[in-house]
Motif scaffolding. Structure first.
Motif, PDB file in Angstrom:
ATOM      1  N   ALA A  74     -17.657  -0.816 -10.552  1.00 51.53           N
ATOM      2  CA  ALA A  74     -17.594  -1.050  -9.108  1.00 51.53           C
ATOM      3  C   ALA A  74     -17.261   0.257  -8.385  1.00 51.53           C
ATOM      4  O   ALA A  74     -16.215   0.856  -8.634  1.00 51.53           O
ATOM      5  CB  ALA A  74     -16.547  -2.109  -8.785  1.00 51.53           C
ATOM      6  N   TRP A  75     -18.144   0.690  -7.484  1.00 46.99           N
ATOM      7  CA  TRP A  75     -17.970   1.975  -6.814  1.00 46.99           C
ATOM      8  C   TRP A  75     -16.675   2.045  -6.026  1.00 46.99           C
ATOM      9  O   TRP A  75     -15.975   3.060  -6.047  1.00 46.99           O
ATOM     10  CB  TRP A  75     -19.160   2.252  -5.891  1.00 46.99           C
ATOM     11  CG  TRP A  75     -19.227   1.358  -4.688  1.00 46.99           C
ATOM     12  CD1 TRP A  75     -19.856   0.147  -4.589  1.00 46.99           C
ATOM     13  CD2 TRP A  75     -18.598   1.582  -3.418  1.00 46.99           C
ATOM     14  NE1 TRP A  75     -19.676  -0.397  -3.343  1.00 46.99           N
ATOM     15  CE2 TRP A  75     -18.912   0.470  -2.587  1.00 46.99           C
ATOM     16  CE3 TRP A  75     -17.835   2.613  -2.879  1.00 46.99           C
ATOM     17  CZ2 TRP A  75     -18.471   0.352  -1.279  1.00 46.99           C
ATOM     18  CZ3 TRP A  75     -17.379   2.507  -1.573  1.00 46.99           C
ATOM     19  CH2 TRP A  75     -17.685   1.396  -0.785  1.00 46.99           C
ATOM     20  N   HIS A  76     -16.328   0.930  -5.321  1.00 45.51           N
ATOM     21  CA  HIS A  76     -15.145   0.967  -4.464  1.00 45.51           C
ATOM     22  C   HIS A  76     -13.853   0.991  -5.280  1.00 45.51           C
ATOM     23  O   HIS A  76     -12.842   1.552  -4.832  1.00 45.51           O
ATOM     24  CB  HIS A  76     -15.146  -0.232  -3.501  1.00 45.51           C
ATOM     25  CG  HIS A  76     -15.179  -1.571  -4.178  1.00 45.51           C
ATOM     26  ND1 HIS A  76     -14.048  -2.272  -4.505  1.00 45.51           N
ATOM     27  CD2 HIS A  76     -16.227  -2.324  -4.597  1.00 45.51           C
ATOM     28  CE1 HIS A  76     -14.389  -3.409  -5.095  1.00 45.51           C
ATOM     29  NE2 HIS A  76     -15.692  -3.465  -5.157  1.00 45.51           N
ATOM     30  N   ARG A  80     -11.144   3.947  -4.865  1.00 45.90           N
ATOM     31  CA  ARG A  80      -9.719   3.638  -4.698  1.00 45.90           C
ATOM     32  C   ARG A  80      -8.893   4.378  -5.752  1.00 45.90           C
ATOM     33  O   ARG A  80      -7.816   4.913  -5.433  1.00 45.90           O
ATOM     34  CB  ARG A  80      -9.480   2.130  -4.813  1.00 45.90           C
ATOM     35  CG  ARG A  80      -7.992   1.753  -4.776  1.00 45.90           C
ATOM     36  CD  ARG A  80      -7.810   0.250  -4.917  1.00 45.90           C
ATOM     37  NE  ARG A  80      -8.169  -0.443  -3.703  1.00 45.90           N
ATOM     38  CZ  ARG A  80      -7.325  -0.706  -2.722  1.00 45.90           C
ATOM     39  NH1 ARG A  80      -6.051  -0.336  -2.802  1.00 45.90           N
ATOM     40  NH2 ARG A  80      -7.731  -1.344  -1.638  1.00 45.90           N
ATOM     41  N   GLY A  81      -9.378   4.427  -6.978  1.00 47.66           N
ATOM     42  CA  GLY A  81      -8.646   5.126  -8.030  1.00 47.66           C
ATOM     43  C   GLY A  81      -8.463   6.604  -7.712  1.00 47.66           C
ATOM     44  O   GLY A  81      -7.385   7.179  -7.922  1.00 47.66           O
ATOM     45  N   VAL A  82      -9.525   7.233  -7.196  1.00 45.70           N
ATOM     46  CA  VAL A  82      -9.439   8.647  -6.810  1.00 45.70           C
ATOM     47  C   VAL A  82      -8.411   8.824  -5.695  1.00 45.70           C
ATOM     48  O   VAL A  82      -7.585   9.746  -5.727  1.00 45.70           O
ATOM     49  CB  VAL A  82     -10.817   9.181  -6.366  1.00 45.70           C
ATOM     50  CG1 VAL A  82     -10.679  10.588  -5.785  1.00 45.70           C
ATOM     51  CG2 VAL A  82     -11.789   9.193  -7.546  1.00 45.70           C
ATOM     52  N   GLY A 142      -6.916  11.475   5.490  1.00 49.48           N
ATOM     53  CA  GLY A 142      -6.071  10.285   5.566  1.00 49.48           C
ATOM     54  C   GLY A 142      -4.954  10.302   4.543  1.00 49.48           C
ATOM     55  O   GLY A 142      -3.809   9.946   4.846  1.00 49.48           O
ATOM     56  N   VAL A 143      -5.276  10.721   3.325  1.00 51.29           N
ATOM     57  CA  VAL A 143      -4.258  10.786   2.269  1.00 51.29           C
ATOM     58  C   VAL A 143      -3.219  11.856   2.590  1.00 51.29           C
ATOM     59  O   VAL A 143      -2.016  11.647   2.410  1.00 51.29           O
ATOM     60  CB  VAL A 143      -4.912  11.051   0.900  1.00 51.29           C
ATOM     61  CG1 VAL A 143      -3.851  11.377  -0.152  1.00 51.29           C
ATOM     62  CG2 VAL A 143      -5.717   9.842   0.458  1.00 51.29           C
ATOM     63  N   GLY A 204      -0.869   1.959   2.764  1.00 52.81           N
ATOM     64  CA  GLY A 204      -1.711   3.002   3.342  1.00 52.81           C
ATOM     65  C   GLY A 204      -3.064   3.104   2.664  1.00 52.81           C
ATOM     66  O   GLY A 204      -4.102   3.246   3.326  1.00 52.81           O
ATOM     67  N   VAL A 205      -3.071   3.022   1.341  1.00 51.90           N
ATOM     68  CA  VAL A 205      -4.336   3.074   0.607  1.00 51.90           C
ATOM     69  C   VAL A 205      -5.192   1.859   0.946  1.00 51.90           C
ATOM     70  O   VAL A 205      -6.415   1.963   1.101  1.00 51.90           O
ATOM     71  CB  VAL A 205      -4.086   3.169  -0.915  1.00 51.90           C
ATOM     72  CG1 VAL A 205      -5.392   3.013  -1.699  1.00 51.90           C
ATOM     73  CG2 VAL A 205      -3.431   4.512  -1.269  1.00 51.90           C
ATOM     74  N   ASP A 206      -4.543   0.694   1.076  1.00 53.81           N
ATOM     75  CA  ASP A 206      -5.286  -0.512   1.469  1.00 53.81           C
ATOM     76  C   ASP A 206      -5.972  -0.308   2.823  1.00 53.81           C
ATOM     77  O   ASP A 206      -7.129  -0.703   3.011  1.00 53.81           O
ATOM     78  CB  ASP A 206      -4.343  -1.715   1.562  1.00 53.81           C
ATOM     79  CG  ASP A 206      -3.956  -2.278   0.199  1.00 53.81           C
ATOM     80  OD1 ASP A 206      -4.616  -1.907  -0.795  1.00 53.81           O
ATOM     81  OD2 ASP A 206      -2.998  -3.064   0.138  1.00 53.81           O
ATOM     82  N   LEU A 207      -5.259   0.284   3.771  1.00 49.00           N
ATOM     83  CA  LEU A 207      -5.837   0.532   5.091  1.00 49.00           C
ATOM     84  C   LEU A 207      -7.028   1.482   5.007  1.00 49.00           C
ATOM     85  O   LEU A 207      -8.081   1.245   5.616  1.00 49.00           O
ATOM     86  CB  LEU A 207      -4.783   1.119   6.028  1.00 49.00           C
ATOM     87  CG  LEU A 207      -3.743   0.148   6.597  1.00 49.00           C
ATOM     88  CD1 LEU A 207      -2.681   0.908   7.376  1.00 49.00           C
ATOM     89  CD2 LEU A 207      -4.414  -0.890   7.500  1.00 49.00           C
ATOM     90  N   LEU A 208      -6.878   2.566   4.263  1.00 48.53           N
ATOM     91  CA  LEU A 208      -7.965   3.530   4.119  1.00 48.53           C
ATOM     92  C   LEU A 208      -9.185   2.889   3.483  1.00 48.53           C
ATOM     93  O   LEU A 208     -10.314   3.046   3.954  1.00 48.53           O
ATOM     94  CB  LEU A 208      -7.504   4.729   3.287  1.00 48.53           C
ATOM     95  CG  LEU A 208      -6.477   5.665   3.923  1.00 48.53           C
ATOM     96  CD1 LEU A 208      -5.958   6.660   2.896  1.00 48.53           C
ATOM     97  CD2 LEU A 208      -7.072   6.402   5.110  1.00 48.53           C
ATOM     98  N   MET A 209      -8.962   2.141   2.403  1.00 47.79           N
ATOM     99  CA  MET A 209     -10.089   1.547   1.688  1.00 47.79           C
ATOM    100  C   MET A 209     -10.710   0.397   2.477  1.00 47.79           C
ATOM    101  O   MET A 209     -11.920   0.160   2.374  1.00 47.79           O
ATOM    102  CB  MET A 209      -9.633   1.060   0.308  1.00 47.79           C
ATOM    103  CG  MET A 209      -9.358   2.200  -0.672  1.00 47.79           C
ATOM    104  SD  MET A 209     -10.763   3.334  -0.877  1.00 47.79           S
ATOM    105  CE  MET A 209     -12.054   2.201  -1.415  1.00 47.79           C
TER     106      MET A 209
END
Length: 227
Positions: A74-76, A80-82, A142-143, A204-209
Motif C-alpha cells: 500500500a503506497w500510503h 506514512r512510514g517514511v 510539515g514534519v 500530527g502525522v495523522d493530520l499530514l497523511m
C-alpha cells in the motif's frame, strides 16, 4: 583516534555527536580534529571544507530513513512510514532541520534517493510527478514544523524545573483576559500535565497523511478516462 583509523564515517559520526550536544555552530574542522585527536589536515582527506562535511552529516542521517523501507504494497502505508521515521530522526537530531535548510539537498545522495522513492509512491497514489514533488516538499516542511513546534521544555530540565516551566506557561495564558479568551483559559489547564509527545507526534502525522490521502482521492476522481 589514530590517523590511520580515521574514516569518512568516523568523522561524520563524531560531527553528529558534537552537533547533538552543542548545535551546528559548534562544528569546525579544527574542533572536530581536536576531538578526533588528529590534525585538521587529516580531515581534509575526507572533506574539502565544512560545507562538504555538513552535507555528509545530512547524507548519513537521512540514510537511516531508507534503511527501514519495507515491501508493504500500500503506497500510503509506505509514505506514512517514511514520515514517521523522519519525525523520529528529527526528534533525535533537532539540528537536522536547520541543516536541511543550509545544505544543497540535491547534492545529498540519500535525500535524492528518498525523494525519488516518495515520488514513485505518490505516483502510485494517483499524483503526477509535479504534484508528487509538491506533496513530498509539503510533508518535509510539515514534519519539520511538527517536531520544531512540539510543546515540550526547550532544554533538558530536571522534573522540578520542568514543572516550573509548565506552570509559567499556564500563568502566561491565565494572565490574559478571561472575558476575551475563555477557551484559552480552558486550554491553560492542560499545561499542568507533562505533554505526551508520542501522542502529539501521532496526531500530527495523522493530520499530514489525511491531507495527502484526501488529495490522492481527489486526483483519482479527476483522472482522465483511459482508452
Amino acid at each position: 583516534m589514530a590517523p590511520e583509523k580515521l574514516s569518512r564515517e568516523s568523522v561524520v559520526e563524531r560531527a553528529i555527536d558534537l552537533i547533538d550536544a552543542e548545535g551546528l555552530e559548534a562544528v569546525t574542522v579544527r574542533r572536530l580534529a581536536q576531538l578526533l585527536g588528529v590534525t585538521p589536515m587529516a580531515l581534509y582527506w575526507h572533506f574539502k571544507n565544512k560545507d562538504e562535511l555538513l552535507a555528509g552529516v545530512a547524507d548519513h542521517l537521512l540514510a537511516q530513513i531508507l534503511a527501514e523501507v519495507t515491501d508493504e504494497p500500500a503506497w500510503h502505508v509506505q509514505v506514512r512510514g517514511v514520515v514517521e521515521r523522519l519525525v523520529t530522526l528529527l526528534d533525535r537530531h533537532p539540528a537536522l532541520a536547520t541543516l536541511l535548510h543550509t545544505v544543497d539537498k540535491h547534492r545529498v545522495d540519500s535525500f535524492n534517493v528518498a525523494t525519488n522513492m516518495a515520488l514513485d509512491l505518490l505516483r502510485r497514489g494517483g499524483f503526477t510527478v509535479q504534484e508528487g514533488f509538491l506533496v513530498s516538499s509539503y510533508l518535509l516542511s510539515g514534519v519539520i514544523g511538527l517536531v520544531g513546534g512540539a510543546p515540550v521544555c526547550p532544554t533538558p530540565l530536571s522534573p522540578a524545573e520542568a514543572r516550573e516551566w509548565r506552570r509559567r506557561k499556564r500563568l502566561e495564558l491565565e494572565n490574559l483576559s478571561a472575558e476575551r479568551f475563555p477557551l484559552l483559559m480552558e486550554f491553560a489547564k492542560t499545561w499542568e500535565d507533562e505533554t505526551d509527545v508520542a501522542a502529539y507526534y501521532r496526531y500530527g502525522v495523522d493530520l499530514l497523511m489525511a491531507g495527502v490521502e484526501t488529495m490522492a482521492a481527489r486526483a483519482r476522481r479527476t483522472e482522465p478516462p483511459r482508452d
